[in-house]
Design an enzyme around this catalytic site. Structure first.
Site, PDB file in Angstrom:
ATOM      1  NE  ARG A   1     -40.399 -65.319 -72.816  1.00  0.00           N
ATOM      2  CZ  ARG A   1     -39.487 -64.385 -72.590  1.00  0.00           C
ATOM      3  NH1 ARG A   1     -38.649 -64.487 -71.604  1.00  0.00           N
ATOM      4  NH2 ARG A   1     -39.373 -63.344 -73.389  1.00  0.00           N
TER       5      ARG A   1
ATOM      6  CE  LYS B   1     -35.409 -56.734 -71.932  1.00  0.00           C
ATOM      7  NZ  LYS B   1     -35.350 -57.773 -72.978  1.00  0.00           N
ATOM      8  CB  THR B   2     -32.132 -60.451 -67.093  1.00  0.00           C
ATOM      9  OG1 THR B   2     -33.479 -60.108 -67.426  1.00  0.00           O
ATOM     10  CG2 THR B   2     -32.079 -60.888 -65.646  1.00  0.00           C
TER      11      THR B   2
ATOM     12  CD  GLN C   1     -40.111 -59.455 -73.435  1.00  0.00           C
ATOM     13  OE1 GLN C   1     -40.274 -60.376 -72.648  1.00  0.00           O
ATOM     14  NE2 GLN C   1     -38.915 -59.053 -73.793  1.00  0.00           N
TER      15      GLN C   1
ATOM     16  CG  ASP D   1     -35.083 -57.554 -65.220  1.00  0.00           C
ATOM     17  OD1 ASP D   1     -35.144 -57.056 -66.365  1.00  0.00           O
ATOM     18  OD2 ASP D   1     -34.812 -58.760 -65.027  1.00  0.00           O
ATOM     19  CD  GLU D   2     -39.307 -58.723 -67.365  1.00  0.00           C
ATOM     20  OE1 GLU D   2     -40.025 -58.115 -68.194  1.00  0.00           O
ATOM     21  OE2 GLU D   2     -38.788 -59.825 -67.602  1.00  0.00           O
TER      22      GLU D   2
HETATM   23  P1  ATP Z   1     -36.231 -61.142 -71.664  1.00  0.00           P
HETATM   24  O1  ATP Z   1     -36.638 -59.962 -72.504  1.00  0.00           O
HETATM   25  O2  ATP Z   1     -36.929 -62.370 -72.076  1.00  0.00           O
HETATM   26  O3  ATP Z   1     -36.286 -60.842 -70.214  1.00  0.00           O
HETATM   27  P2  ATP Z   1     -33.419 -60.587 -71.593  1.00  0.00           P
HETATM   28  O4  ATP Z   1     -33.189 -59.488 -72.546  1.00  0.00           O
HETATM   29  O5  ATP Z   1     -33.458 -60.253 -70.184  1.00  0.00           O
HETATM   30  O6  ATP Z   1     -34.691 -61.418 -72.038  1.00  0.00           O
HETATM   31  P3  ATP Z   1     -31.429 -62.505 -70.809  1.00  0.00           P
HETATM   32  O7  ATP Z   1     -32.356 -63.421 -70.116  1.00  0.00           O
HETATM   33  O8  ATP Z   1     -30.533 -61.650 -70.039  1.00  0.00           O
HETATM   34  O9  ATP Z   1     -32.256 -61.644 -71.876  1.00  0.00           O
HETATM   35  O10 ATP Z   1     -30.546 -63.321 -71.824  1.00  0.00           O
HETATM   36  C1  ATP Z   1     -31.104 -64.288 -72.710  1.00  0.00           C
HETATM   37  C2  ATP Z   1     -30.154 -65.470 -72.842  1.00  0.00           C
HETATM   38  O11 ATP Z   1     -29.006 -65.074 -73.581  1.00  0.00           O
HETATM   39  C3  ATP Z   1     -29.651 -65.974 -71.528  1.00  0.00           C
HETATM   40  O12 ATP Z   1     -29.550 -67.380 -71.603  1.00  0.00           O
HETATM   41  C4  ATP Z   1     -28.305 -65.321 -71.398  1.00  0.00           C
HETATM   42  O13 ATP Z   1     -27.448 -66.064 -70.576  1.00  0.00           O
HETATM   43  C5  ATP Z   1     -27.827 -65.305 -72.830  1.00  0.00           C
HETATM   44  N1  ATP Z   1     -26.897 -64.197 -73.143  1.00  0.00           N
HETATM   45  C6  ATP Z   1     -27.106 -62.889 -72.958  1.00  0.00           C
HETATM   46  N2  ATP Z   1     -26.045 -62.159 -73.381  1.00  0.00           N
HETATM   47  C7  ATP Z   1     -25.131 -63.027 -73.837  1.00  0.00           C
HETATM   48  C8  ATP Z   1     -23.814 -62.897 -74.382  1.00  0.00           C
HETATM   49  N3  ATP Z   1     -23.220 -61.728 -74.561  1.00  0.00           N
HETATM   50  N4  ATP Z   1     -23.180 -64.035 -74.762  1.00  0.00           N
HETATM   51  C9  ATP Z   1     -23.774 -65.243 -74.585  1.00  0.00           C
HETATM   52  N5  ATP Z   1     -24.989 -65.436 -74.085  1.00  0.00           N
HETATM   53  C10 ATP Z   1     -25.677 -64.344 -73.696  1.00  0.00           C
HETATM   54 MG    MG Z   2     -34.991 -60.473 -68.713  1.00  0.00          MG
END
Ligand code: ATP
Ligand code: MG
Length: 677
Positions: free
Chosen positions: A597, A34-35, A251, A220-221
Site C-alpha cells: 500500500r 490493474k484497476t 492478494q 476488479d479484485e
Molecule cells: P492493487 O493490486 O493494489 O489493487 P493495481 O494493480 O490495481 O493495485 P492501480 O491502483 O491501478 O494498481 O495503480 C497503482 C498506481 O500506479 C496508481 O497510483 C496508478 O495511478 C499508477 N499507475 C498505473 N499505471 C500507470 C502508468 N502506466 N503510468 C503512470 N502511473 C500508473
Molecule cells: Mg487495484
C-alpha cells in the site's frame, strides 16, 4: 472529450485495454495498474461505441472504489453525462436487481436490508423461541455458519451433507430465521447475492434481459470472489463471454469470508478461449518497498509467481523498528510522524495498518494526548451510532410498515412506558394473527387489549406513524426527519439528557440531516445507509488514517506504518489454529497487501511485550520479520528504555520492568538479526 487516454498506459496495459471481446484475465501484482486498466477499459468501450454506459456491468470491491471509478470515467469524458449505472459492489448491484424483481421471489420491492445488529436480534429471538442455551449458541457463531452456507449458495433446503451437532441446531435456526426475514420483507447481506442468483436461475426471461443488456462485464479484485459471487457473474455473462477480470493471487485475503481462489485459478478452464495478460511494472512503490514485499511473498508455496519491477527509484530503506511495549510503539510511531514525516507529507497521506482493530486503541490514546488528528476507518460506522440508528429506525418503519425490528426500536426511544411484557404480548398476538407488529398493535387497540396508559401511548405512536407516512408523500425526506425529531419527542429527550456525549449526539444528527440531502428520496437514502461500508466515510481533513490491512485492499498511501508484527498477533493465532498452513500463507498475503500500500515510505514494527486480553505477554517477533530482505531494510531499536512501572492504561495492571520480560527467543532473534552483538 479526452482523446488519447491510452497514452497514460504502458504497452502491456494498452494491450489489455484494447482486447475487449471474449474472456480476458489480467493477472498482475500489486500496484501494476490493474484497476487503472479496468477503468480505462470501461471508458474505452464507451468511447469506441462498443456499448452504452448502461450496458457495462462493472463490479468493484468497495463503494468507495465504485465512486472513484465513476469519477475517473466522468473525467475521461469531461462534462458529458456518461454515468455508468451498473457500476458498484456485488451487493449494491444486487439490490438494484432485487428492487426491480422482488415480486418474482415473493418479496415486496421496498424490502429492508438488515444490518448485523438486526440479524443478531432476530437470531436471539429464534434462540429464545426454541428454548436454546443462548450462551452455547451465540448469535455470532450461528450467523457465521449461516453466512458460510449462504456464500455457498445454500438456502435452508439446499444445505445437505453430514452435520455436526452444532450445525444440526444451526440448520434448524437457519430455517426459522430465513422464514422470519421473509415474513418481515427483509434481506440480510448474504441474501442480496443469493436471491439475485435464484432470481436468474428460476426466471430465464429476466436473466436474458440482463444477459443481453450487459455487452461487457468488468470485475476488479477477482481473486476474492466467493462461490456465489462467481455464480452470479456466470449467470450474467453473455453468449460472447465478454468478461474481463483483474486480480492478483498474492492478494487473496478473504477466504474467511468464503473467497475461493479457485475461481481465479480455474478461470481459463471455465472460459476456454480466455486471453491472459500479465503486467510487470509497478507504478506505486519505491524499489525498496516493492522488493521487501516481493521477497516476503516468495515464501508462499501456493502461488502463481510473478515478477514485478518498480518504475520508481530505490527510495528510503524500509524501517524495521523494535519497541519495548505496545505503548512504546505508539509513542515511537507518533514521534516519527511529528519529527520527520509531518514536514514532508500531509497527515492524510499517512496510514497505520493493523492486523486487529483493537490495536488502534494505543495509537488513539497517544494521538489524543499529543493532539495529532486521526480517523479510524472500519471502527464504528456512522450509521451504527445509537442516535442515528434510532432515527433511521423511524424512517425505516415509515418506508416499510412490516419492518418489525425498526418498530421495536421506535417503541423503545423515546421511552413510552412500554415494557418487556407488553412487547411480548404484542409479539404473541402478531404471531397468532399473522400480522406485522404495527397492524397487531392497531388491532389490539381496537379490541381493547391494552391497559389505558399503554393504549394512549401506542395509539399516539400509530397515529404519528400514519401522519408521517402521509407527510412523506408531500415533503422532502430531509424535512420529514426534522418533523419526526420534533413530534416524536426525540428532541425533548435529548434536551433532557445532560451528559457530555449529548453534544456529539446533536452533531451526529445534524450530519445525518446533511447527508440526507445527498439522496433523491427516502428509499435511496435508506439503501445507502444499509450498504455503506466502514470505509465509505469522510476522508476529508488532515488526519492520520488507522485501519486494518484487510480494509486497505486496493488503496495506496505515501507512508504506511505496519505495527504489531509479533507471533500470535500477526500471523494471527486464531487463524493459525483454525487452518494451519493454509492460514499462514493467507496471513503472509496480508503482509504483502500491507507493504504494497506504501508509495514512498514503510515502517514495520514489533514490541517485546504487549497487553493482550488484559494480561502482559512476552511477544516474539513475527516470523515474517525474519523473512524481510536484509538489503532493503534498516533496523532500529527504540532507545526508549525507561522505567515503565507507571503503566496504567489497562485496568489496574502494574508490571515491573525487568530483564525477565526479555524472553530467550527474543534475545536469539536480536542476535540473529544483528540487533545486538
Ligand atoms: P492493487 O493490486 O493494489 O489493487 P493495481 O494493480 O490495481 O493495485 P492501480 O491502483 O491501478 O494498481 O495503480 C497503482 C498506481 O500506479 C496508481 O497510483 C496508478 O495511478 C499508477 N499507475 C498505473 N499505471 C500507470 C502508468 N502506466 N503510468 C503512470 N502511473 C500508473
Ligand atoms: Mg487495484
Amino acid at each position: 472529450m479526452e482523446e488519447n487516454f491510452l497514452s497514460n498506459l504502458n504497452e502491456d496495459q494498452k494491450k489489455a485495454v484494447i482486447s475487449t471481446d471474449g474472456p480476458n484475465l489480467i493477472v498482475a501484482g500489486a500496484g501494476s495498474g490493474k484497476t487503472r486498466v479496468l477503468t480505462t477499459k470501461l471508458a474505452y468501450l464507451i468511447k469506441n461505441k462498443k456499448a452504452w454506459p448502461n450496458q457495462i456491468l462493472c463490479v468493484t470491491f468497495t463503494n468507495k472504489a465504485a465512486r472513484e471509478m465513476q469519477n475517473r470515467v466522468m473525467n475521461f469524458f469531461k462534462g458529458a453525462k456518461n454515468s455508468v449505472s451498473w457500476l458498484g459492489t456485488f451487493h449494491s448491484i444486487s439490490v438494484k436487481f432485487l428492487r426491480r424483481h422482488a415480486e418474482a421471489l415473493g418479496f415486496k420491492s421496498n424490502f429492508t436490508i438488515l444490518d448485523t445488529d438486526d440479524q443478531k436480534k432476530l437470531i436471539k429471538k429464534v434462540i429464545e423461541g426454541e428454548n436454546l442455551d443462548a450462551k452455547k449458541y451465540s448469535p455470532q457463531l450461528i450467523l457465521a455458519i449461516i453466512d458460510k452456507w449462504k456464500n455457498k449458495g445454500q438456502l435452508p433446503n439446499d444445505v445437505k451433507g453430514k452435520f455436526d451437532p452444532i450445525e444440526k441446531i444451526v440448520h434448524k435456526i437457519y430455517k426459522i430465521y430465513q422464514q422470519k426475514i421473509k415474513d418481515l420483507n427483509c434481506m440480510d447481506f448474504g441474501d442480496l447475492i443469493l436471491y439475485s442468483v435464484q432470481l436468474f436461475e428460476k426466471n430465464s426471461d429476466i436473466r436474458q434481459i440482463y444477459q443481453k443488456n450487459f455487452k461487457y462485464i468488468l470485475v476488479d479484485e477477482f481473486q476474492d470472489t466467493n462461490f456465489i459471487q462467481n455464480k452470479w457473474l456466470n449467470l450474467l455473462v453473455n453468449e460472447k463471454n465478454n468478461i474481463c477480470c483483474v486480480g492478483d493471487d498474492d492478494q487473496s485475503i478473504y477466504s474467511w469470508r468464503g473467497a475461493e481462489i479457485k475461481n481465479f485459478l480455474t478461470f481459463d478452464k471455465l472460459y476456454k478461449d480466455c486471453k491472459i495478460f500479465k503486467l510487470q511494472q509497478n507504478y506505486r512503490s519505491t524499489k525498496n518497498i516493492l522488493d521487501t514485499a516481493s521477497i516476503l511473498i516468495s515464501n508462499n508455496k501456493s502461488r502463481i509467481g510473478k515478477k514485478l519491477l518498480s518504475k520508481k527509484n530505490d527510495g528510503e530503506l524500509v524501517k524495521l523498528n523494535c519497541y519495548q511495549t505496545g505503548r512504546d510503539e505508539a509513542e515511537g510511531v507518533s514521534d516519527i510522524i511529528e519529527n520527520n514525516l509531518q514536514k514532508k507529507f500531509s497527515l492524510n497521506d499517512i496510514t497505520i495498518l493493523v492486523r486487529a482493530i483493537y490495536q488502534t486503541r494505543e495509537f488513539e490514546e497517544r494521538f489524543l494526548k499529543i493532539g495529532l488528528g486521526y480517523r479510524i476507518i472500519g471502527g464504528m460506522r456512522f450509521y451504527e451510532r445509537a442516535e442515528i440508528k434510532d432515527l433511521v429506525a423511524y424512517l425505516r418503519v415509515i418506508s416499510q410498515k412490516t419492518d418489525d425490528l425498526a418498530l421495536e426500536r421506535v417503541i423503545g426511544v423515546p421511552k413510552k412506558g412500554i415494557g418487556e411484557s407488553t412487547l411480548n404480548q404484542i409479539y404473541t398476538f402478531s404471531n397468532k394473527e399473522k400480522l406485522c407488529l404495527e397492524d397487531a398493535i392497531a388491532k389490539m387497540i381496537r379490541e381493547g387489549l391494552f391497559k389505558p396508559k399503554i393504549k394512549i401511548a401506542l395509539e399516539k405512536l400509530i397515529n404519528s406513524l400514519n401522519k408521517w407516512r402521509e407527510d412523506s408523500k408531500k415533503i422532502k425526506h430531509y424535512d420529514l426527519i426534522k418533523t419526526i425529531i420534533d413530534e416524536s419527542g426525540y428532541s425533548q429527550m435529548l434536551k433532557n439528557k445532560k451528559d457530555i456525549e449529548n453534544e456529539n449526539r446533536l452533531e451526529n444528527i445534524k450530519e445525518l440531516i446533511r447527508a440526507m440531502h445527498d439522496y433523491e428520496n427516502l428509499q435511496s437514502f435508506l439503501e445507502h445507509v444499509s450498504l455503506a461500508t466502514s470505509i465509505d466515510q469522510n476522508w476529508e481533513g488532515d488526519k492520520i488514517n488507522l485501519m486494518t490491512m484487510h480494509a486497505a485492499k486496493g488503496l495506496e498511501f505515501e507512508v504506511v506504518f505496519l505495527p504489531g508484527w509479533e507471533e500470535g498477533l500477526f500471523p494471527h493465532q486464531k487463524s493459525l489454529e483454525e487452518k494451519g498452513d493454509f492460514a499462514l500463507e493467507e496471513e503472509r498475503r496480508l503482509a504483502y497487501v500491507g507493504i504494497t500500500r506504501a508509495k514512498q515510505e514503510a515502517f514495520i514494527s514489533f514490541a517485546m511485550r504487549r497487553v493482550y486480553h488484559g494480561d502482559w505477554v512476552d511477544a516474539l517477533p513475527s516470523r515474517f520479520v525474519g523473512e524481510l530482505p536484509e538489503k532493503n531494510i534498516e533496523k532500529n531499536e527504540s532507545q526508549n528504555f525507561k522505567d515503565d512501572t507507571d503503566f496504567d492504561f489497562n485496568q489496574d495492571i502494574q508490571i515491573e520492568f525487568d530483564d525477565e520480560y526479555r524472553s530467550p527467543g527474543w534475545e536469539r532473534f536480536k542476535r540473529k538479526n544483528k540487533l545486538i552483538k
